[in-house]
Design an enzyme around this catalytic site. Sequence first.
Site, mmCIF file in Angstrom:
data_model
loop_
_atom_site.group_PDB
_atom_site.id
_atom_site.type_symbol
_atom_site.label_atom_id
_atom_site.label_comp_id
_atom_site.label_asym_id
_atom_site.label_seq_id
_atom_site.Cartn_x
_atom_site.Cartn_y
_atom_site.Cartn_z
ATOM 1 N N CYS A 217 -16.666 42.849 6.052
ATOM 2 C CA CYS A 217 -15.278 42.948 5.586
ATOM 3 C C CYS A 217 -15.316 43.624 4.222
ATOM 4 O O CYS A 217 -16.228 44.406 3.944
ATOM 5 C CB CYS A 217 -14.602 41.575 5.534
ATOM 6 S SG CYS A 217 -15.297 40.433 4.322
ATOM 7 N N ARG A 218 -14.382 43.329 3.369
ATOM 8 C CA ARG A 218 -14.356 43.961 2.045
ATOM 9 C C ARG A 218 -15.439 43.389 1.141
ATOM 10 O O ARG A 218 -16.215 44.127 0.550
ATOM 11 C CB ARG A 218 -12.975 43.771 1.399
ATOM 12 C CG ARG A 218 -12.861 44.391 0.024
ATOM 13 C CD ARG A 218 -11.437 44.233 -0.543
ATOM 14 N NE ARG A 218 -11.374 44.779 -1.878
ATOM 15 C CZ ARG A 218 -11.665 44.097 -2.985
ATOM 16 N NH1 ARG A 218 -12.056 42.834 -2.907
ATOM 17 N NH2 ARG A 218 -11.585 44.666 -4.169
#
Length: 114
Positions: free
Chosen positions: A66-67
């Site tokens: 993800c981020r």
Amino acid sequence: MSELQLPEVGPQEAQQMIERGAVLIDVRERDEYAQSRIPGARLIPLSEFATRFVEIPKDVPVVMQCRSGRRSAQATAFLLAQGYREVVNLRGGILAWGEQGLPVDVTPKDPSTL
């Protein structure tokens, strides 16, 4: 509060796994993925994960991303609970990946087409 230690790898190890055939799953939302993505990452947003995780093969290693690594840690724990054996979380997410100088595709995409 103690947390279960999830299997995690850094960007370099994740890249090696992907080069050896691991599937890379990006659990960010469509608009985030549309802005930037790790080349080859397959989008399954966390908001859709409970119904779409079955699209992830069980017979190959899986790298979750993800981020920053928090949402993908949730998805990693979920997959492990579903019986997936070879699944790891990318520590630091796409941010750490980019900081290591690894490729990030920033070609804009229309999120409605993803």
